[in-house]
Design a protein around this motif. Structure first.
Motif, PDB file in Angstrom:
ATOM      1  N   MET A 127      95.745 102.944  53.307  1.00  0.00           N
ATOM      2  CA  MET A 127      95.133 103.993  54.128  1.00  0.00           C
ATOM      3  C   MET A 127      94.003 104.653  53.340  1.00  0.00           C
ATOM      4  N   ASN A 166      95.266 107.034  60.302  1.00  0.00           N
ATOM      5  CA  ASN A 166      94.546 106.030  59.523  1.00  0.00           C
ATOM      6  C   ASN A 166      93.131 105.904  60.076  1.00  0.00           C
ATOM      7  N   GLU A 174      94.930 104.914  67.149  1.00  0.00           N
ATOM      8  CA  GLU A 174      95.424 105.876  66.167  1.00  0.00           C
ATOM      9  C   GLU A 174      95.826 107.199  66.819  1.00  0.00           C
TER      10      GLU A 174
END
Length: 384
Positions: A1, A98, A123
């Motif tokens: 990440m 992320n 996301e």
């Protein structure tokens, strides 16, 4: 990440809600808030001066779910600018998101942004974000930029709510949501002050003992325009003064908006008037920028006095470092600048402001100012 931070060129005040103090919560806001939380999309649409940004900030501060705040500017008509700003706002709201996909932004053309938008939606679906708030959404006119917001609104799960403020049509497609009864429209009639709101504002300003008949007459004459009522509550201290102002309104030949913007301006000293006209050439300002474009030892003191006394100047960050003029008053000042500042002076102010923004790393604002000044060489250096 990849834990990205907002890029240096991003004006971070645009992903934080404005300061929320010194305002009253109107009767209509209290009754509408529950409805706002029940709909996928809320559209707050009204002319300047009706408190759309304050209303949107009220939503932000009252909801119990994490909310991302995005203030739209003209530079966001560049889809890359817009998607970068949205991603920064989301990351600020939920650190677990992320956002590594945004690293591809510089390597693909605008027309290929849709995979990034799809990644963003994916996301969002996994995040704990409950609201996305877009201030001044109607500033977006570029079809690709509008489509980014459109896809977010229409392709995310229903538990992610959207609220947008605008003076004109927001541009996004919401017909399907409207047919499902999933749109709340907050308009001028809802935002305008009732006498009870006018009374509450006078109490907030510690102006006591105003007769109810004058409260009702003022509300009627201003047609509940919040900015006008706020101005009156800041300049009168008793019934006699309020009666005099009401008589001026009745006898005046100006529109309500024209009366109050001109009255606010003329109430200032000559030096303060000159400073306001100069500052009107930029969209936002702080004390450092003020000094850079005026080169006056007293400009910062004058600016601080204006901030404390002028209701048409508002802080746009929690630290109270950045400020801007109320939209309607800003336009009034810019119109005055055409006559009060020579073309040569305007050019120098734009150049000085552009250089300052460039030095601070706010490149999009620097480019816009240097482009307006037609300074090709400086603009080229900034772009490089």
């Amino acid at each position: 990440m990849v834990n990205i931070a907002p890029p240096n060129s991003l004006n971070t005040t645009e992903i934080y809600p404005p300061e929320y103090r010194g305002y009253i919560e109107t009767h209509s806001f209290k009754t509408e808030l529950a409805q706002v939380q029940q709909n996928k999309l809320t559209i707050i649409q009204a002319p300047p001066g009706y408190g759309k940004t304050v209303y949107l900030a009220g939503i932000y501060h009252h909801i119990k779910h994490p909310a991302a705040w995005i203030s739209i500017r003209e530079s966001d008509n560049d889809p890359i600018n817009l998607i970068t700003k949205i991603v920064s706002a989301i990351k600020l709201t939920d650190q677990s998101v992320n956002t590594s996909f945004i690293n591809q932004v510089g390597s693909i053309p605008n027309l290929s942004l849709y995979p990034l938008v799809n990644s963003l939606i994916g996301e969002l679906e996994k995040s704990n974000i409950g609201y996305m708030l877009f201030n001044d959404i109607d500033v977006l006119v570029d079809p690709l930029a509008i489509d980014i917001v459109d896809r977010l609104v229409n392709s995310t799960r229903r538990s992610i709510h959207f609220a947008v403020s605008c003076c004109a049509n927001p541009g996004i497609a919401y017909a399907e949501l409207l047919l499902r009864g999933d749109v709340r429209q907050v308009q001028q009639s809802t935002l305008k002050f009732l006498p009870v709101d006018t009374r509450a504002l006078f109490v907030l300003k510690k102006v006591e003992g105003i007769e109810q008949s004058l409260i009702e007459r003022l509300t009627e004459l201003t047609e509940g325009w919040p900015s006008a009522v706020q101005f009156v509550s800041s300049v009168v201290t008793n019934n006699e003064q309020l009666m005099g102002l009401i008589n001026d309104l009745i006898a005046g030949e100006h529109t309500i908006a024209g009366y109050f913007t001109e009255r606010v301006f003329k109430n200032q000293s000559q030096q303060a008037q000159e400073l306001m006209v100069v500052l009107s050439l930029v969209d936002r300002f702080n004390t450092s920028l003020c000094f850079a474009i005026t080169d006056s030892q007293t400009s910062n003191q004058q600016l601080n006095e204006l901030i404390e006394n002028n209701i048409f100047i508002a802080a746009i960050d929690k630290q109270r470092e950045w400020f801007r003029f109320h939209q309607l008053f800003h336009q009034y000042l810019r119109n005055r600048a055409i006559y009060d500042i020579t073309p040569e002076q305007q050019h120098q102010i734009l150049v000085d402001a552009g250089k300052w923004f460039d030095q601070q790393g706010f490149f999009s604002e620097a480019i816009a100012l240097l482009l307006q000044a037609k300074e090709v060489e400086l603009l080229s250096q900034c772009l490089v």
